[in-house]
Design an enzyme around this catalytic site. Structure first.
Site, mmCIF file in Angstrom:
data_model
loop_
_atom_site.group_PDB
_atom_site.id
_atom_site.type_symbol
_atom_site.label_atom_id
_atom_site.label_comp_id
_atom_site.label_asym_id
_atom_site.label_seq_id
_atom_site.Cartn_x
_atom_site.Cartn_y
_atom_site.Cartn_z
ATOM 1 N N GLU A 81 0.821 -1.205 0.000
ATOM 2 C CA GLU A 81 0.000 0.000 0.000
ATOM 3 C C GLU A 81 0.860 1.263 0.000
ATOM 4 O O GLU A 81 1.862 1.358 0.688
ATOM 5 C CB GLU A 81 -0.906 0.015 1.230
ATOM 6 C CG GLU A 81 -1.932 -1.110 1.282
ATOM 7 C CD GLU A 81 -3.040 -0.968 0.238
ATOM 8 O OE1 GLU A 81 -3.141 0.120 -0.375
ATOM 9 O OE2 GLU A 81 -3.788 -1.955 0.053
ATOM 10 N N ARG A 91 -17.699 -1.102 7.040
ATOM 11 C CA ARG A 91 -18.850 -1.722 6.382
ATOM 12 C C ARG A 91 -19.441 -2.818 7.252
ATOM 13 O O ARG A 91 -20.654 -3.052 7.265
ATOM 14 C CB ARG A 91 -18.406 -2.297 5.025
ATOM 15 C CG ARG A 91 -19.491 -3.010 4.238
ATOM 16 C CD ARG A 91 -18.937 -3.542 2.935
ATOM 17 N NE ARG A 91 -17.795 -4.416 3.120
ATOM 18 C CZ ARG A 91 -17.862 -5.715 3.409
ATOM 19 N NH1 ARG A 91 -19.056 -6.307 3.576
ATOM 20 N NH2 ARG A 91 -16.772 -6.437 3.546
ATOM 21 N N CYS A 144 -7.357 -2.562 8.680
ATOM 22 C CA CYS A 144 -6.061 -2.573 7.989
ATOM 23 C C CYS A 144 -5.527 -1.154 7.814
ATOM 24 O O CYS A 144 -4.393 -0.850 8.188
ATOM 25 C CB CYS A 144 -6.191 -3.262 6.629
ATOM 26 S SG CYS A 144 -6.410 -5.048 6.714
ATOM 27 N N HIS A 168 -1.389 -5.691 1.558
ATOM 28 C CA HIS A 168 -2.631 -6.457 1.493
ATOM 29 C C HIS A 168 -2.418 -7.716 0.652
ATOM 30 O O HIS A 168 -1.693 -7.685 -0.347
ATOM 31 C CB HIS A 168 -3.753 -5.625 0.856
ATOM 32 C CG HIS A 168 -4.632 -4.936 1.845
ATOM 33 N ND1 HIS A 168 -4.848 -3.574 1.855
ATOM 34 C CD2 HIS A 168 -5.366 -5.428 2.883
ATOM 35 C CE1 HIS A 168 -5.670 -3.267 2.833
ATOM 36 N NE2 HIS A 168 -5.999 -4.363 3.478
#
Length: 215
Positions: A81, A91, A144, A168
């Protein structure tokens, strides 16, 4: 002079029985590659608690480099990342039932931090060894990204010489038996993380190339 790399993985979340991030990094715990020592720790998939645990592990190991690893189900590649953003938005609930919406991770922190790792070089190293890899420019807003931002904020706040970042990874094969989703084998992911970690330890400067998607 030897270098120490601390790898972290998460506990399972979202109804999964395993988390490939922990399954992968624990295989590298205690491994030494030339003069690079790898260690691994598991952290909770819980807002706030995850950063507290990470800071505790950093104090314990005193590493030169920290690479946090997390699951991104649905991705095709191993994806280092580029940026962590100062935002929590879930979510689904974390493992303690927290489900923040539009909350800052740090009230007085910057909007974002960039990685301290040579992620394009790490991607090139993985691809050269047959590992599907690419740079990602979004770490999401779940735990994360929370940990990635917390890591970089810790480094900034403490004026630490640690270099840190986040990777990831996709589902592993066992997780998609009843899903229509891409996956990689655990062995492939372990190899990718090892290549990335060793590459990050050996090189501070990144390469000048296009490393990610245009969307």
């Amino acid at each position: 002079m030897s270098k120490k790399v601390l790898l972290t993985g998460f506990e399972p979340f979202g109804g999964e029985k395993i988390n490939p991030s922990w399954e992968a990094v624990k295989q590298l715990n205690g491994k030494v590659f030339d003069d690079i020592e790898l260690s691994a720790e598991r952290i909770p998939t819980v807002y706030r608690e995850s950063i507290d645990a990470l800071e505790m592990h950093i104090e314990k190991h005193q590493p030169d480099i920290v690479i946090c690893v997390g699951q991104a189900g649905g991705r095709l590649h191993v994806t280092p990342e580029k940026v962590a953003i100062n935002l929590d938005e879930a979510r689904i609930p974390d493992n303690a039932g927290n489900q923040p919406i539009d909350e800052k991770i740090s009230e007085d922190g910057p909007a974002a931090y960039f990685t301290g790792l040579p992620i394009k070089r790490m991607v090139e190293g993985m691809k050269e060894q047959g590992i599907p890899a690419s740079v990602s420019y979004t770490a999401g807003t779940f735990v994360c990204n929370h940990v990635f931002y917390g890591l970089m904020d810790y480094i900034h706040r403490t004026s630490s010489n640690i270099r840190g970042g986040f990777i990831h990874i996709p589902f592993i094969t066992e997780q998609v038996v009843d899903k229509k989703a891409p996956s990689l084998s655990l062995d492939t992911i372990v190899k990718g993380i090892r290549i990335a970690a060793v590459g990050a330890a050996r090189h501070e400067a990144d390469v000048h190339s296009v490393g990610g998607a245009t969307h």
